[in-house]
Design a protein around this motif. Structure first.
Motif, PDB file in Angstrom:
ATOM      1  N   TYR A 222      19.398  -5.262  31.208  1.00  0.00           N
ATOM      2  CA  TYR A 222      18.468  -5.140  32.335  1.00  0.00           C
ATOM      3  C   TYR A 222      17.161  -5.873  32.054  1.00  0.00           C
ATOM      4  N   ALA A 223      16.718  -5.835  30.789  1.00  0.00           N
ATOM      5  CA  ALA A 223      15.499  -6.573  30.424  1.00  0.00           C
ATOM      6  C   ALA A 223      15.683  -8.068  30.692  1.00  0.00           C
ATOM      7  N   TRP A 224      16.899  -8.572  30.454  1.00  0.00           N
ATOM      8  CA  TRP A 224      17.187  -9.985  30.735  1.00  0.00           C
ATOM      9  C   TRP A 224      17.332 -10.233  32.238  1.00  0.00           C
ATOM     10  N   LEU A 225      17.911  -9.248  32.929  1.00  0.00           N
ATOM     11  CA  LEU A 225      18.216  -9.400  34.354  1.00  0.00           C
ATOM     12  C   LEU A 225      16.983  -9.275  35.257  1.00  0.00           C
ATOM     13  N   LYS A 226      16.096  -8.367  34.925  1.00  0.00           N
ATOM     14  CA  LYS A 226      14.995  -8.008  35.829  1.00  0.00           C
ATOM     15  C   LYS A 226      14.184  -9.195  36.323  1.00  0.00           C
ATOM     16  N   PRO A 227      13.777 -10.140  35.455  1.00  0.00           N
ATOM     17  CA  PRO A 227      12.975 -11.266  35.968  1.00  0.00           C
ATOM     18  C   PRO A 227      13.720 -12.145  36.972  1.00  0.00           C
ATOM     19  N   GLN A 228      15.052 -12.060  37.004  1.00  0.00           N
ATOM     20  CA  GLN A 228      15.844 -12.921  37.876  1.00  0.00           C
ATOM     21  C   GLN A 228      16.255 -12.242  39.170  1.00  0.00           C
ATOM     22  N   MET A 229      15.934 -10.954  39.317  1.00  0.00           N
ATOM     23  CA  MET A 229      16.337 -10.228  40.523  1.00  0.00           C
ATOM     24  C   MET A 229      15.463 -10.587  41.708  1.00  0.00           C
ATOM     25  N   LYS A 230      16.076 -10.605  42.903  1.00  0.00           N
ATOM     26  CA  LYS A 230      15.361 -10.861  44.149  1.00  0.00           C
ATOM     27  C   LYS A 230      14.835  -9.549  44.721  1.00  0.00           C
ATOM     28  N   GLU A 231      13.964  -9.673  45.730  1.00  0.00           N
ATOM     29  CA  GLU A 231      13.364  -8.480  46.327  1.00  0.00           C
ATOM     30  C   GLU A 231      14.399  -7.588  46.994  1.00  0.00           C
ATOM     31  N   ASN A 232      15.459  -8.203  47.538  1.00  0.00           N
ATOM     32  CA  ASN A 232      16.462  -7.408  48.253  1.00  0.00           C
ATOM     33  C   ASN A 232      17.645  -7.041  47.371  1.00  0.00           C
ATOM     34  N   GLN A 233      17.431  -7.026  46.064  1.00  0.00           N
ATOM     35  CA  GLN A 233      18.450  -6.572  45.117  1.00  0.00           C
ATOM     36  C   GLN A 233      17.972  -5.292  44.446  1.00  0.00           C
ATOM     37  N   ASN A 234      18.919  -4.439  44.104  1.00  0.00           N
ATOM     38  CA  ASN A 234      18.566  -3.114  43.596  1.00  0.00           C
ATOM     39  C   ASN A 234      19.447  -2.755  42.409  1.00  0.00           C
ATOM     40  N   TRP A 235      18.813  -2.322  41.320  1.00  0.00           N
ATOM     41  CA  TRP A 235      19.517  -1.889  40.104  1.00  0.00           C
ATOM     42  C   TRP A 235      19.353  -0.380  40.017  1.00  0.00           C
ATOM     43  N   TYR A 236      20.452   0.360  39.973  1.00  0.00           N
ATOM     44  CA  TYR A 236      20.329   1.816  39.974  1.00  0.00           C
ATOM     45  C   TYR A 236      21.443   2.477  39.170  1.00  0.00           C
TER      46      TYR A 236
END
Length: 833
Positions: A222-236
């Motif tokens: 998630y630390a690697w993924l977070k900077p690449q996520m868009k505003e309309n994407q959600n990690w839960y």
């Protein structure tokens, strides 16, 4: 030389039992923290892992547009298991029949967590499968078979392709718990998406990537993924979803955390009292050593070595006992839960060792300094050093130590601060109250030779000591009452949400013509239902005439109107009714009256989201028609009840002219399943959402959580009892002196025994009463702030607190000094010497 003397003295004191109290207190603190930490850590991991079945994974990445394949590649490199899901709605055809359904296209590894259950015939039993639909196959929910009038093995058309309906989907681990979502479930292989040709530019499609694996690997990914996520994407994860299970898990986690913090407070009190008592019992040996020429430096080295040895041995013993207790407990819990609990992390060990060492050092500094200052003249004047002043600096440092330990344990400064400050306030109030109570006792008329008089006189004589004891007793009783009542309220709240007759199915999309015959059918077949709610889809288009921002498509590069008012970017399910639903609570404004015209009641979170207030006017858009409604009330909705709930309810006059469908929840017993299936065949357009498996999962999880909470509570109760024991032991020496004096003056044994019993009884009743009142006030605040429960008073504990407190403290105190009173005067004098 001093080291040899120190070890010899340590051995002598160890054999005499002088070190028993402080050693036991330190070991108690360590084993309490280790056991609580390891049990809560392992149970928490187990419950969260099992509950992950609700999302078919440990974590989910949701998006409204296609997710890059490199996300999955990176996750696989990080030793995570992955799967993909694509959702879209489309029409399904079978001959002349058609049905709108929700398609779920899954990859071969689905599901990562939980079980997928299917049936091979409409009358068959659900069976767990590890497969997904093969190419050219489609698995359908039972209601789709009824709607299309087909059987297993028939052909259906989905888009441009023809599939074989080979299985019936009975249970999905991650089935959406949304009564307004389509119950017409369609499961296909993701490789068949292309041949359907359904997804075209502009299609409404939702994408999910599932991840499962070790928590550290998930956090790193998630630390690697977070900077690449868009505003309309959600990690839960499962606890991030607004559902009954996530609420239960979050509440349980808060309770276990609270119990651990209160356990630390009790352990710290035990160490503080024991350290002070141990040092006081060393006053005479120190005075003797100084008389014989012992220097201050040598004495300091001797007792610092004693402290180091006591601390080391106690921490080791505490760790061994704590590990054994948690092993026994978790083995039992694992058998009850039917699964192997995950191993605990290193954190509980670090916290337990830190707690033991820090408490031993911090709570011993002031008593040791006092010990070093004992004058040699004490060998002649035995009262020298008995009235050493309390250091405010030491009190402040001790308080700071407790707070830091709580913060270290919880890793939550807000909760730690709330509990610490409330406990500090309680101690201050209790100390002032004890002064008033013990001082007021002097005005009572006392008669010589009476046990009650002797008990009150003893309380007056030890006013300061008894004030400390009262605080300790009240604090322990208050924390125990607090946890017991909170546990019962939490479990009662969970059980009230899911009673035995809770609805296990929802009926959706009932037309006006179908309402009466369906209602009659359910009543005739003894299937209790909730109210039938009319439903109309509509959008909030404006607030007080100001247009709200509409939903935009990131995929089509649409830009949001930053100047538009915030709103809801989707249609809402609107309803109307005369009466307030029983799972709703009116928190502001007034409900509709017979003369209400164009009024609206808004749920509290929707009120904040729309940034509106009572008196504002909402403009709704249904199709091409718009209308206004004034907000006249605000509701709090219990979303965890298995009944239809709505963000906005309108007065009956507003929507009466709009065509509506109806929704209700129904309880279908196992023996009524066949009759209920007959209903589905008669009304194939009615969507039936079966939540039986969902309810079973919730109940199973709640049972596990309740079991874990009960065990943690037992540990804290034991800790509280040991705190009371340490307090009674702290006054044993002084009580032995009083017994010798009273016997010398001719007092009978029965008088002394009764006086001692009455003294503990008075302390216990007073402590229990104060503890019950303060505990109830604290519960009222914590239930609302931390657990989202309806705060209420518990008058019964105002009776139970004094009764249990008086009985427990009296029995415990009497039993502890019974052996002392059985000794003759000569034996007591030898013990004192």
């Amino acid at each position: 030389m001093w080291a040899k003397l120190a070890l010899k003295l340590f051995s002598r004191e160890f054999k005499r039992g002088e070190l028993t109290v402080i050693s036991a207190a330190i070991a108690l603190a360590v084993l309490t923290v280790l056991t609580l930490s390891m049990v809560t850590d392992r149970i928490g991991q187990s419950i969260e892992e099992k509950s992950s079945a609700f999302i078919a994974a440990d974590r989910v990445l949701a998006s409204n547009h296609v997710l890059p394949a490199e996300f999955l590649d990176k996750a696989n490199q990080d030793n995570l298991r992955t799967a993909k899901i694509t959702y879209f709605d489309t029409m399904l055809f079978a001959g002349d029949e058609m049905q709108l359904g929700s398609v779920k296209a899954v990859s071969n590894t689905y599901p990562l967590k939980g079980e997928l259950k299917v049936k091979t015939s409409l009358t068959g039993q659900p069976e767990v499968t590890t497969e997904i639909p093969s190419r050219g196959e489609v698995w359908l929910s039972e209601s789709v078979f009824y709607a299309l009038n087909i059987k297993v093995g028939d052909k259906v058309e989905l888009g441009a392709a023809t599939f074989t309906a080979s299985h019936i989907v009975a249970e999905e681990p991650d089935a959406p718990f949304n009564v307004f979502s389509s119950s017409q479930r369609i499961l296909i292989n993701e490789a068949d998406i292309a041949v359907t040709e359904v997804i075209q530019p502009g299609s409404r499609v939702f994408y999910r990537q599932l991840y499962a694996g070790d928590k550290n690997n998930l956090d790193a990914f998630y630390a690697w993924l977070k900077p690449q996520m868009k505003e309309n994407q959600n990690w839960y994860g499962v606890k991030d979803r607004q559902s009954p299970i996530s609420n239960s898990l979050n509440r349980a986690e808060s309770y276990l955390l609270l119990a651990g913090l209160l356990g630390i407070i009790l352990a710290a009190v035990a160490i503080a009292v024991s350290a002070k008592r141990y040092c006081e019992r060393q006053y005479d040996p120190v005075a003797m050593m100084k008389t014989l020429g012992g220097s201050r430096a040598m004495i300091r080295k001797i007792y610092l070595l004693h402290l180091s040895l006591v601390c080391s041995l106690s921490v080791i013993v505490g760790l061994l006992i704590g590990y054994g207790l948690q092993a026994i407990a978790t083995d039992y819990l694992a058998q009850t839960m039917g699964s192997v609990l995950p191993s605990a992390s290193a954190k509980p060990w670090i916290i337990a060792i830190s707690t033991g060492v820090i408490c031993a050092v911090m709570f011993s500094i002031k008593p040791l300094l006092d010990l070093f200052d004992i004058p040699p003249l004490r060998v002649l004047r035995r009262n020298l050093g008995d009235r050493l002043l309390v250091s405010k600096v030491h009190l402040a440092m001790s308080a700071l130590t407790v707070f830091l330990l709580m913060w270290l344990f919880s890793n939550n400064i807000k909760i730690s601060a709330i509990l610490f400050l409330s406990t500090a306030f309680l101690i201050a109030v209790l100390f002032g109250l004890s002064k008033v109570i013990f001082g007021g006792g002097r005005k009572l008329g006392l008669s010589p030779g009476n046990s009650w008089s002797l008990a009150i006189a003893s309380i007056q004589k030890r006013a300061n000591v008894n004030a400390v004891q009262l605080i300790s007793f009240a604090l322990a009783i208050k924390l125990l009452l607090f946890l017991i009542v909170l546990k019962n309220d939490m479990i009662s709240d969970w059980q009230s949400q899911l009673p035995e007759n809770a609805p296990n199915s929802f009926l959706v999309n009932i037309t006006e013509q179908e309402l009466e015959p369906i209602t009659s059918f359910l009543a005739q077949n003894d299937m209790p239902t909730s109210d039938f709610y009319p439903v109309v889809r509509g959008r909030v288009n404006a607030v007080n005439g100001e247009l709200v921002a509409r939903e935009v498509s990131q995929e089509d590069n649409e830009k949001k109107d930053e100047e538009a008012r915030s709103g809801i970017g989707r249609e809402l399910n609107l309803t109307w009714r005369k009466d307030l639903p029983n799972q709703n609570e009116l928190i502001d404004g007034a409900w509709f009256s017979e003369n209400s015209v164009a009024e609206a009641s808004v749920e509290e979170s929707m009120l904040e989201r729309l940034d509106v207030k009572i008196g504002d006017t909402l403009t709704f858009l249904i199709g091409a028609q718009s209308f206004d409604a004034k907000i006249t009330s605000v509701r709090k909705v219990n979303w965890t009840t298995l009944k239809p709930n709505f963000f906005i309810i309108l007065s009956p006059d507003v929507l009466a002219s709009f065509p509506a469908t109806y929704i209700s929840s129904v309880n279908v017993k196992e023996e009524k399943k066949r009759e209920f299936n007959e209903l589905m065949r008669q009304y194939p357009t009615v969507n039936v959402i079966d939540v039986e498996s969902f309810i079973k999962q919730i109940r199973s999880t709640i049972e596990q959580v309740s079991l874990a909470i009960g065990f943690v509570l037992a540990i804290v109760v034991a800790c509280g009892a040991l705190v009371l024991i340490s307090q009674v032991q702290a006054s044993l020496g002084e009580r032995m002196q009083e017994i010798v004096i009273l016997r010398t003056l001719g007092a009978k044994g029965r008088l002394i025994k009764n006086a001692t019993l009455y003294e503990f009884l008075l302390l216990g009743v007073t402590a229990g009463l104060v503890a019950a009142i303060v505990s109830d006030i604290a519960l009222l605040i914590v239930q609302k702030q931390m657990f989202d429960l309806a705060g209420k008073f518990h008058p019964h504990i105002w009776v139970i607190g004094p009764a249990v407190g008086g009985l427990f403290v009296a029995c415990l105190g009497y039993l502890m000094i019974a052996r002392t009173m059985r000794k003759n005067t000569q034996g007591l004098l030898r013990s004192l010497a």
